[in-house]
Design an enzyme around this catalytic site. Sequence first.
Site, PDB file in Angstrom:
ATOM      1  N   CYS A 353       0.828  -1.208   0.000  1.00  0.00           N
ATOM      2  CA  CYS A 353       0.000   0.000   0.000  1.00  0.00           C
ATOM      3  C   CYS A 353       0.862   1.258   0.000  1.00  0.00           C
ATOM      4  O   CYS A 353       0.522   2.265  -0.625  1.00  0.00           O
ATOM      5  CB  CYS A 353      -0.932  -0.009   1.193  1.00  0.00           C
ATOM      6  N   HIS A 494      -1.612   1.227   7.354  1.00  0.00           N
ATOM      7  CA  HIS A 494      -2.029   1.319   5.953  1.00  0.00           C
ATOM      8  C   HIS A 494      -1.736   2.707   5.410  1.00  0.00           C
ATOM      9  O   HIS A 494      -1.762   3.696   6.158  1.00  0.00           O
ATOM     10  CB  HIS A 494      -3.521   1.011   5.846  1.00  0.00           C
ATOM     11  N   ASN A 514      -7.754   4.572  -2.504  1.00  0.00           N
ATOM     12  CA  ASN A 514      -7.182   3.364  -1.924  1.00  0.00           C
ATOM     13  C   ASN A 514      -6.605   2.489  -3.038  1.00  0.00           C
ATOM     14  O   ASN A 514      -6.711   2.814  -4.222  1.00  0.00           O
ATOM     15  CB  ASN A 514      -8.249   2.603  -1.135  1.00  0.00           C
TER      16      ASN A 514
END
Length: 545
Positions: A353, A494, A514
């Site tokens: 991520c 994250h 995202n």
Amino acid sequence: MEKIVVLKFVILFSFSSAYILMDDDLTTDALVLPSEYYLKAEMIDLISNLKEPIELWYSAEYNRSRIDVSGGMVQRYYYWAEFDTSGNEGQVYTISPKTTETEKNVMQCYKKNISEEEQNHDAFPVEGGYVYAGNQQHEGRQVDVWQETDEYDDTREENIMYTYKGARGVDVPVQIVKKTFNTFKGTMTLHVIYNYFSYEPLICYKDLDADEDLCDVANEDLHGTLQVLHPAIRGDVDIAFESFKKRHNRKYRSQAEHEKRKKIFQKNWQLVVDHNSKNLGYKLAMNHLSDLSTEELRLRHGARASPHPAGSIPFPHSEAEVNQIVTHLPKEYDMRMEGFITPIKNQGSCGSCWSFATVAAVEGALARLDGRLRDLSEQTLIDCSWGDAVVSNQGCEGGFPSRSLRYVMKHGLPLEEGYGGYKAQNGYCHTENATEVFKIRGFALATPMSVNAMKVALYKYGPVTVLLQANDAFSFYSSGIFYDPTCDDSGINHAVTIVGYGTRDGDDYWIVKNSYGEQWGGGFMLYSTNDDKCRILSEPYYPVV
């Protein structure tokens, strides 16, 4: 919910050679279930506050069962032991209403084949299931008590069934209480009560015949399927899980793996249903991550907080300047509308991520500079930014947005087309093959924990790469303004990219890009600016080009 019960009975009579139910078996400690019956019942889900009236029909001789929910609004017919060359063990017909632009509440029917691996043996007793636990008074009636427990991974299931002796010694159910616990967290994840009444030992076989003229469509719409099913009903879980597998092309290595994934799917589905019943301002939905455990979801959360957050370039505005500038900013700003944001990407099972959040910010900064939208390579950061003590990312095992931006300062990023496609795994670094590389002059850390500083950074310089704490609710976000006060001290895990801000009904939010693919909330989240429990403002970096 009782559909489970019916389904369970069906399975018992059709497929369990080790356990045979006989009406003339009068042994007290051997469960003797009716071979034919009609029951009225209700299912009460004490976690999601759902109460459903249910009617049940079953015949071992006819080898069929039926469940009606909410006065027949939804009807399900199970046809068992109708073998064919595809290996199917039976079919289920689900009849429910639909409303379109031209028709209102028209009944439709979906037919699905059910294979042997989808059968469920945990709602009513089979060999090794319920055991006799004595008798007691229950709501003014003397009843027998049967108990069943099961433990696997971090889960414990406890079921209690109360029955009375009917004609010819059969055990007629009065109530079943089902509880499921997460033993690691010490929390209850399922608490359902089934109450049974209006028992009739005989039925009309016509009640078990579906209107097959309606049932000529195989339902592939997972979300449509979930609307008329419930995760506390085991038979519903079988149907929903089948839709999920087809929708996402899931194939498991073994029957054990299949059952494990189905239990995880049920747990995540229950989480979604329980959350949505609370009307908290945002909705969750099942998606391509629905058969992954909490631990597996965490593997995708590879972002790490910097021990000493800092940019290579100071943030150029004091608090007083920020508060002055923000009064002149538009109420809403969305870089997607400016053409600065590349399409949604999917990091897959790699904990990368941090790479996607970094690349999205660099892509946006370059697009703001010259109007050209480039698709840069996340795989380059995974393969090449392990570096020294200054850089030190660890590929799919995690990384730091700040150190990734420092890598882009020093080495630049090639186009994905020039470097090669994303692999969702660590690979050999081969930047020498790239013909076009894009560097940044530096990066700045906007004032942490400041909503106004974030808005200024977004409008004047963004996009902004941020870190946050993502939990299970985050993984199944669907729509609305996300606000989760349950974030704890377990830390940041994250990275995402903020690409704008806005307001809806008086509530301010960030627009978050995202890296879970478009099946996750369309790829973007509206994230509340209120009370930063999940620490999205702790390390806001933006590239300077």
